[in-house]
Motif scaffolding. Structure first.
Motif, PDB file in Angstrom:
ATOM      1  N   ARG A   1     -32.265 -17.558 -37.452  1.00 14.33           N
ATOM      2  CA  ARG A   1     -31.039 -17.865 -36.599  1.00 14.33           C
ATOM      3  C   ARG A   1     -30.597 -16.833 -37.019  1.00 14.33           C
ATOM      4  N   ARG A   2     -29.413 -16.172 -35.721  1.00 11.80           N
ATOM      5  CA  ARG A   2     -29.184 -15.148 -35.891  1.00 11.80           C
ATOM      6  C   ARG A   2     -27.646 -15.677 -37.088  1.00 11.80           C
ATOM      7  N   LYS A   3     -27.244 -14.920 -38.149  1.00  8.39           N
ATOM      8  CA  LYS A   3     -26.089 -15.289 -38.905  1.00  8.39           C
ATOM      9  C   LYS A   3     -24.610 -14.945 -38.743  1.00  8.39           C
ATOM     10  N   ALA A   4     -24.008 -15.679 -38.613  1.00 10.03           N
ATOM     11  CA  ALA A   4     -23.013 -15.836 -38.020  1.00 10.03           C
ATOM     12  C   ALA A   4     -21.849 -14.630 -38.502  1.00 10.03           C
ATOM     13  N   LYS A   5     -21.063 -14.004 -37.770  1.00  8.03           N
ATOM     14  CA  LYS A   5     -20.107 -13.028 -37.612  1.00  8.03           C
ATOM     15  C   LYS A   5     -18.646 -13.335 -38.260  1.00  8.03           C
TER      16      LYS A   5
ATOM     17  N   SER B   1      -9.963 -11.617 -40.642  1.00  9.70           N
ATOM     18  CA  SER B   1     -10.873 -13.697 -42.229  1.00  9.70           C
ATOM     19  C   SER B   1     -11.226 -12.596 -43.209  1.00  9.70           C
ATOM     20  N   GLY B   2     -11.364 -11.540 -43.526  1.00  7.36           N
ATOM     21  CA  GLY B   2     -11.434 -10.744 -44.903  1.00  7.36           C
ATOM     22  C   GLY B   2     -13.320 -10.675 -45.320  1.00  7.36           C
ATOM     23  N   THR B   3     -13.335  -9.571 -45.876  1.00  6.68           N
ATOM     24  CA  THR B   3     -14.754  -9.020 -46.045  1.00  6.68           C
ATOM     25  C   THR B   3     -15.584  -9.947 -47.016  1.00  6.68           C
ATOM     26  N   VAL B   4     -16.733  -9.707 -46.483  1.00  5.56           N
ATOM     27  CA  VAL B   4     -17.647 -10.202 -48.221  1.00  5.56           C
ATOM     28  C   VAL B   4     -18.261  -9.350 -48.332  1.00  5.56           C
ATOM     29  N   ARG B   5     -18.662  -8.175 -49.450  1.00  9.28           N
ATOM     30  CA  ARG B   5     -19.383  -7.615 -49.548  1.00  9.28           C
ATOM     31  C   ARG B   5     -20.636  -7.600 -50.784  1.00  9.28           C
TER      32      ARG B   5
ATOM     33  N   SER C   1     -25.390 -10.442 -62.055  1.00  9.61           N
ATOM     34  CA  SER C   1     -24.452 -11.794 -61.771  1.00  9.61           C
ATOM     35  C   SER C   1     -23.403 -12.316 -60.711  1.00  9.61           C
ATOM     36  N   ASN C   2     -22.915 -11.182 -60.807  1.00  9.11           N
ATOM     37  CA  ASN C   2     -21.893 -11.611 -59.217  1.00  9.11           C
ATOM     38  C   ASN C   2     -21.924 -10.908 -58.413  1.00  9.11           C
ATOM     39  N   PRO C   3     -22.965 -10.193 -57.957  1.00  7.71           N
ATOM     40  CA  PRO C   3     -23.208  -9.380 -56.742  1.00  7.71           C
ATOM     41  C   PRO C   3     -22.381  -9.702 -55.379  1.00  7.71           C
ATOM     42  N   TYR C   4     -21.620 -10.420 -55.186  1.00  6.71           N
ATOM     43  CA  TYR C   4     -20.892 -10.783 -53.682  1.00  6.71           C
ATOM     44  C   TYR C   4     -19.142 -10.874 -54.113  1.00  6.71           C
ATOM     45  N   LEU C   5     -19.147  -9.998 -53.387  1.00  5.90           N
ATOM     46  CA  LEU C   5     -17.044  -9.262 -53.817  1.00  5.90           C
ATOM     47  C   LEU C   5     -16.523  -9.968 -52.448  1.00  5.90           C
ATOM     48  N   ALA C   6     -15.124 -10.235 -52.552  1.00  7.49           N
ATOM     49  CA  ALA C   6     -14.190 -10.606 -51.418  1.00  7.49           C
ATOM     50  C   ALA C   6     -13.167 -10.113 -51.458  1.00  7.49           C
ATOM     51  N   TYR C   7     -13.215  -9.828 -50.304  1.00 11.30           N
ATOM     52  CA  TYR C   7     -11.643  -9.181 -49.911  1.00 11.30           C
ATOM     53  C   TYR C   7     -10.917  -9.753 -48.714  1.00 11.30           C
TER      54      TYR C   7
ATOM     55  N   GLU D   1     -11.889 -18.125 -47.610  1.00  6.57           N
ATOM     56  CA  GLU D   1     -11.244 -19.882 -47.070  1.00  6.57           C
ATOM     57  C   GLU D   1     -10.022 -19.719 -47.587  1.00  6.57           C
ATOM     58  N   ARG D   2      -9.753 -20.255 -49.168  1.00  2.00           N
ATOM     59  CA  ARG D   2      -8.982 -20.960 -49.541  1.00  2.00           C
ATOM     60  C   ARG D   2      -7.769 -19.495 -49.702  1.00  2.00           C
ATOM     61  N   TYR D   3      -8.393 -18.500 -49.418  1.00  2.00           N
ATOM     62  CA  TYR D   3      -6.589 -17.050 -48.926  1.00  2.00           C
ATOM     63  C   TYR D   3      -6.089 -17.545 -48.072  1.00  2.00           C
ATOM     64  N   SER D   4      -6.955 -17.756 -46.619  1.00  2.00           N
ATOM     65  CA  SER D   4      -6.930 -18.149 -45.565  1.00  2.00           C
ATOM     66  C   SER D   4      -5.483 -19.256 -45.367  1.00  2.00           C
ATOM     67  N   GLN D   5      -5.810 -20.096 -46.649  1.00  2.00           N
ATOM     68  CA  GLN D   5      -5.019 -21.617 -46.120  1.00  2.00           C
ATOM     69  C   GLN D   5      -3.934 -21.271 -47.102  1.00  2.00           C
ATOM     70  N   GLY D   6      -3.881 -20.825 -48.060  1.00  2.00           N
ATOM     71  CA  GLY D   6      -2.526 -19.409 -48.652  1.00  2.00           C
ATOM     72  C   GLY D   6      -2.688 -20.519 -49.846  1.00  2.00           C
TER      73      GLY D   6
END
Length: 396
Positions: free
Chosen positions: A29-33, A38-42, A49-55, A82-87
């Motif tokens: 399955r191709r990962k949905a882009k 909508s922001g970035t996850v790196r 411990s916390n390797p995923y960074l949200a921008y 998602e929470r950020y986009s919902q304000g």
């Protein structure tokens, strides 16, 4: 080759099973882009411990990209976006534990007594190692280290207060969308080292009876033969003492202990009568708890040599009893031990001492219940000594 599902023989290289229709090759399955804007996850490979960074998404001119935090999984980082986009993403996500404590305590301490607030301030000292950490980065392991440090020097009770503070801070952070989980719930406290409660020995009870002409000693014997707490005996109202029916209605603290029926044991009844007729107010003992503890309980025991005499405090200049072996609550444990030794039924003891709720039927058939409790209390008799001096009956 065999079908993955039905295990029947099918032609080599078949995409589907001729028998059951099961697809044989799993299509990756191709990962949905993520949608644009909508922001970035790196992913940071150097962070375990916390390797995923949200921008957060940048502004139209390409500036203002906001760092939302680091997360253990990509899903949690996505939730932050998602929470950020919902304000509803908290603007407080970067604040430290110290800042959260300041904000929480400002509100919470308004509803606490001075001593209650001080207990939290003392507990907060054990969070020193994590004060500068971002609240969003604090996990159970960080809180556990603080608890373990406290446990190495202090009792479980102090550790419980530290955990309670951690839980309060986590809840406050959850309310402000800083974190989404109460990490204090997963903290483990040290094992309870149960210390055997001191009780009055048979010899000590006998010594009290030998000196029962002393009015202070009479009060101690009343506590030993009723199981009343110190706060309860100091709050017994005259109207709740029935000398004709030989019982007292009193109690506090728990649902099972409030306004409970306690028969008056025959040998202490003269002591109760003396207090009853001597009282000039609406209470059986017109004294506050502190005065009763020092001027009646400890004073009598010190005079009898059961505890050490008071020493002068360097801080206050007043005489104080330092770590007495016997405390007012020991009389309650002594009462329970005497009742068990006398063969009292457990349900009767629970009802008298107010430790647990009694059966509903016993509460309904109150007359039947009180008669049974009277009989149970009658078995509680001291056989070694009698009062040295008779107590005079009231003059009408």
């Amino acid at each position: 080759m065999l079908c993955k599902k039905c295990r029947r023989e099918i032609a080599e290289g078949s995409v589907f099973c001729n028998w059951c229709g099961k697809k044989q090759e799993r299509t990756k399955r191709r990962k949905a882009k993520r949608a644009k804007g909508s922001g970035t996850v790196r992913y940071r490979s150097d962070c375990r411990s916390n390797p995923y960074l949200a921008y957060a998404p940048s502004t139209p001119n390409g500036s203002g990209r906001k760092y939302l935090g680091s997360f253990p999984t990509a899903a949690e980082a996505q939730q932050a976006l998602e929470r950020y986009s919902q304000g509803i993403f908290s603007e407080l996500s970067h604040i430290s534990v110290a800042r959260v404590y300041d904000m929480w305590s400002t509100q919470h301490f308004e509803h606490l007594s001075k001593s209650g607030a001080q207990s939290y301030k003392t507990a907060y000292k054990w969070l020193e190692p994590i004060k500068s950490m971002r609240m969003a980065d604090v996990k159970s392991a960080d809180l556990q280290k603080c608890i373990d440090s406290c446990a190495a020097k202090f009792s479980r009770a102090q550790c419980e207060k530290v955990k309670q503070l951690c839980s309060q801070l986590c809840k406050f952070a959850m309310q402000n969308d800083i974190i989404n989980k109460n990490y204090a719930e997963f903290v483990k406290l040290p094992k309870v080292n149960k210390k055997e409660r001191e009780i009055f020995s048979d010899e000590e009870i006998d010594l009290l009876w030998q000196n029962s002409a002393d009015e202070r000693v009479q009060c101690i014997l009343i506590m030993i033969y009723t199981g009343f707490r110190i706060g309860e005996i100091c709050s017994i109202r005259i109207e709740n003492v029935d000398l004709a029916e030989h019982y007292i209605i009193a109690g506090e603290k728990t649902a099972a202990g409030i306004d409970r029926y306690v028969p008056i044991q025959a040998q202490i009844e003269p002591f109760v009568k003396r207090l009853y007729y001597k009282s000039k107010g609406d209470k059986l003992i017109d004294m506050d708890v502190k005065s009763f503890r020092n001027n009646v309980f400890y004073s009598a025991l010190a005079d009898l040599g059961m505890i050490s005499p008071p020493v002068k405090s360097e801080k206050t200049g007043h005489e104080e009893y330092k770590n007495p072996r016997l405390t007012p609550h020991c009389t309650r444990h002594t009462f329970a031990s005497l009742c068990v030794k006398a063969g009292m039924q457990p349900e009767h003891l629970q009802k008298i001492i107010g430790h647990a709720k009694y059966e509903t039927t016993a509460d309904i058939y109150i007359h039947e219940n009180t008669a049974t409790l009277q009989q149970a209390m009658a078995a509680l008799t001291h056989k070694k000594s009698e009062p040295t001096e008779p107590i005079a009956e009231p003059i009408n």
